[in-house]
Scaffold this motif. Structure first.
Motif, PDB file in Angstrom:
ATOM      1  N   THR A 198      12.308 -21.529   6.322  1.00 12.44           N
ATOM      2  CA  THR A 198      13.703 -21.181   6.669  1.00 12.44           C
ATOM      3  C   THR A 198      14.638 -22.388   6.547  1.00 12.44           C
ATOM      4  N   THR A 246      17.215 -24.602   5.103  1.00 11.69           N
ATOM      5  CA  THR A 246      18.224 -24.145   4.138  1.00 11.69           C
ATOM      6  C   THR A 246      19.351 -25.179   4.016  1.00 11.69           C
ATOM      7  N   ASN A 290      23.765 -25.750   4.141  1.00 16.00           N
ATOM      8  CA  ASN A 290      25.030 -25.109   4.540  1.00 16.00           C
ATOM      9  C   ASN A 290      26.099 -25.319   3.466  1.00 16.00           C
ATOM     10  N   ILE A 337      19.837 -27.659   6.772  1.00 18.76           N
ATOM     11  CA  ILE A 337      19.760 -27.051   8.102  1.00 18.76           C
ATOM     12  C   ILE A 337      18.294 -26.830   8.447  1.00 18.76           C
ATOM     13  N   LEU A 396      16.095 -25.313  11.656  1.00 21.98           N
ATOM     14  CA  LEU A 396      16.202 -24.605  12.935  1.00 21.98           C
ATOM     15  C   LEU A 396      14.974 -24.888  13.783  1.00 21.98           C
ATOM     16  N   HIS A 415      25.539 -18.612  15.740  1.00 15.88           N
ATOM     17  CA  HIS A 415      25.296 -17.947  14.455  1.00 15.88           C
ATOM     18  C   HIS A 415      23.795 -18.007  14.113  1.00 15.88           C
ATOM     19  N   TYR A 416      23.228 -19.201  14.200  1.00 12.40           N
ATOM     20  CA  TYR A 416      21.810 -19.345  13.839  1.00 12.40           C
ATOM     21  C   TYR A 416      20.885 -18.740  14.908  1.00 12.40           C
ATOM     22  N   TYR A 417      21.347 -18.728  16.141  1.00 16.79           N
ATOM     23  CA  TYR A 417      20.560 -18.100  17.212  1.00 16.79           C
ATOM     24  C   TYR A 417      20.365 -16.611  16.887  1.00 16.79           C
ATOM     25  N   LEU A 458      20.697 -15.214  13.923  1.00 17.27           N
ATOM     26  CA  LEU A 458      19.897 -15.111  12.698  1.00 17.27           C
ATOM     27  C   LEU A 458      18.407 -15.238  13.017  1.00 17.27           C
ATOM     28  N   SER A 459      18.076 -16.151  13.888  1.00 12.76           N
ATOM     29  CA  SER A 459      16.671 -16.331  14.281  1.00 12.76           C
ATOM     30  C   SER A 459      16.153 -15.070  14.963  1.00 12.76           C
ATOM     31  N   LEU A 500      15.866 -19.899  19.771  1.00 14.01           N
ATOM     32  CA  LEU A 500      16.283 -21.128  19.082  1.00 14.01           C
ATOM     33  C   LEU A 500      16.654 -22.232  20.059  1.00 14.01           C
ATOM     34  N   VAL A 532      19.975 -26.467  16.307  1.00 17.65           N
ATOM     35  CA  VAL A 532      20.276 -26.452  14.877  1.00 17.65           C
ATOM     36  C   VAL A 532      20.434 -27.911  14.453  1.00 17.65           C
TER      37      VAL A 532
END
Ligand code: SF4
Lengths: 402, 155
Positions: B40, B42, B44, B50, B52, B103-105, B107-108, B117, B120
């Protein structure tokens, strides 16, 4: 600070910015977005907001370290928060020191409870902690014996006058605000409650304990399980009171502040606490709380540097540090983490004209307290960098693996 | 649109490819290395990497904390098929709250409802190496022509 090259530079910056204070340029204040950032909050000690302007409530560094504080117009040598090349930065004598960010505003902040109370007046938000302070009046001041570094009653009286912020919360408002806060995924890792001391009741603090039980139960009604990550920063309760609290609420951890870890100075600076309970008994009660909450789940806050307040405090930093760390070790060896904030001689406190110690003092203090936790295998999950954010020593712990 | 980054278009595409292998290497205070494989990882819109972190108290997370504090580099190995790259960079941000974190929370959570999470990590790339055998060997031949076995040079 070169000789402390094993200490996080972010923690050193935080300590120095807190001890010297800071101001904002107009450019930096212009970067505050009232729809995104926090510019008012309910705090017990310090200041809830600037009545003349929208001012960020605190700062966040790149590594997630918080700098908690409001700017000071009277500081003699403050840092300056500016906006340069589109970035918010801390500057010192015109030099950029580090990038900063303003604290974001959680989704519930602008909502109202069913009774019409703005939710930001019920719960404030540290980066990942929901702070609920159900009573902003301390009884120790009733007899003029409040702690000399503290401005709780001055602050809450001013907020009541200026923005109609109630000194006491209702359980229903607490329930509704926590319910709303939990709708925001990933926003919080802990719920903390704190209050000015309430001395009334059959036994001293009985009414304070009952108030926490009522409020924690109201908050707790929003969780699936009985216990949830939570703490209170409260008076030193008896074993009987602690057991009652633990059994009747979701509370998992407990803090009671010894404030000044030296009996003679405690008697002078925290006169009310000393007269009503006494240093030795206050300390004994904190340590006994470990029997209920477990080692590492009890902490005690100290106002770092206040042991050098004059005329009765230490006059030599080495002596002061030695005394503080020896007493902190006694706590740590019995399962209690001692955590410090940086003493800011605050407007509205009896010590507003005093001078806090050197930056080096604070670096040694933070490292010393963090090292004690390493020595006694205490983790500080209850009060770590992303929950409270007000303790340079607990910020350092995230650099160590258990 | 990608902003200025030392990562070229191809590497950024690979970083966004969930099938590519991605490994993060960090070191602790004593220099002891630690690696995690994480598809995962990635990139940005600013061309920053990024990562996680799902475990607050993991070795990687603690090493990353020390890396951001003391300006120590970390390495990311990226490969798919014949392609292979090594990127070194500095952890620039440990994002623990706010819109980017949330946002990433979310997504996770979509990836796995069990994921909680922690952080980040935003890593600013600083060097890139083509990590294929051919690229590394050619570079060595250029700089160290004496390093080889003679049988390879026989008529
Ligand atoms: S006990 Fe002391 S520090 Fe706590 S609220 Fe009262 S006066 Fe302030």
């Amino acid at each position: 600070m070169d000789k402390y090259n094993d200490v996080s530079p972010f923690v050193i910056i935080k300590s120095d910015v807190t001890r010297r204070s800071f101001i904002y340029t107009d450019r930096a204040l212009g970067a505050l977005d009232k729809s995104k950032h926090q510019y008012q909050q309910r705090v017990l000690i310090g200041s809830n907001r600037d009545k003349n302007a929208a001012v960020p409530v605190s700062l966040l560094l790149r590594d997630g370290t918080s700098i908690i504080g409001m700017p000071s117009k009277t500081a003699k040598n403050p840092y300056v928060v500016d906006q340069i090349d589109g970035k918010l930065v801390l500057t010192d004598q015109g030099e950029i020191v580090e990038e900063v960010h303003y604290w974001y505003k959680p989704d519930y902040y602008d909502k109202f409870t069913s009774s019409g109370t703005p939710m930001w007046q019920v719960a404030s938000s540290r980066p990942q902690r929901l702070d609920i302070d159900p009573n902003s009046h301390c009884h120790f001041w009733n007899k003029g014996n409040g702690c000399k570094f503290c401005n709780i009653n001055a602050n809450s009286t001013q907020s009541e006058k200026e923005c109609n912020m109630s000194k006491q919360l209702t359980a229903q408002d607490v329930y509704e605000t926590v319910k709303e806060a939990l709708k925001q995924p990933g926003a919080f890792t802990n719920l903390k409650m704190s209050s000015g001391s309430i001395l009334s009741g059959a036994e001293i603090f009985d009414d304070e304990v009952d108030m926490y039980i009522e409020m924690l139960q109201a908050a707790g009604d929003n969780f699936k399980d009985k216990k949830f990550p939570s703490t209170i920063v409260a008076s030193a309760f008896s074993e009987k009171q602690l057991a009652k609290l633990y059994e009747n609420t979701g509370l998992m951890t407990y803090t009671s502040d010894i404030e000044i870890p030296n009996e003679a100075l405690f008697a002078w600076i925290c006169k009310g606490k000393h007269e009503e309970v006494g240093y030795a008994e206050w300390k004994r009660r904190i340590i006994r709380a470990v029997d209920i909450f477990g080692a590492g789940n009890v902490s005690s806050g100290i106002v770092g540097g206040c042991e050098m307040a004059q005329p009765h405090g230490f006059t030599n930093e080495d002596d002061a540090l030695k005394a503080v760390l020896e007493e902190a070790e006694d706590f740590a060896s019995q399962g209690v983490s001692v955590v410090h904030c940086v003493w800011v001689p605050m407007h509205g406190s009896a010590f507003h004209n005093q001078q806090n110690p050197s930056l080096e003092y604070y670096v040694r203090l933070a490292k010393g307290l963090s090292d004690l936790r390493k020595k006694y295998l205490l983790n500080v999950d209850m009060d770590n960098y992303r929950k409270c954010g007000n303790h340079p020593d607990t910020d350092l712990d995230r650099g160590n693996l258990d | 649109m990608k902003l200025m980054s030392i990562l070229n278009e191809r590497i950024q595409t690979l970083l966004q490819d969930s099938v590519a292998a991605k490994v993060l290497a960090t070191a602790d205070k004593q220099g002891i290395p630690h690696i995690v494989s994480d598809p995962t990882i990635t990139v940005n819109d600013e061309g920053q990497i990024i990562y996680l972190e799902l475990i607050e108290t993991s070795r990687s997370n603690v090493n990353l904390v020390n890396s951001i504090w003391f300006k120590r580099k970390v390495a990311i190995h990226l490969s798919k098929g014949e392609e292979s790259y090594q990127i070194k960079g500095y952890p620039a941000y440990s994002v623990i709250c706010g819109p980017v974190f949330e946002h990433y929370y979310k997504l996770s959570l979509e990836r796995n409802p069990e994921f909680d999470l922690s952080t980040v990590w935003i890593i600013e790339p600083d060097e890139i190496m083509d990590d294929t055998y051919a690229a590394r060997k050619n570079k060595e031949r250029d700089v160290h022509p004496l390093i080889t076995h003679l049988d390879r040079l026989a008529k």
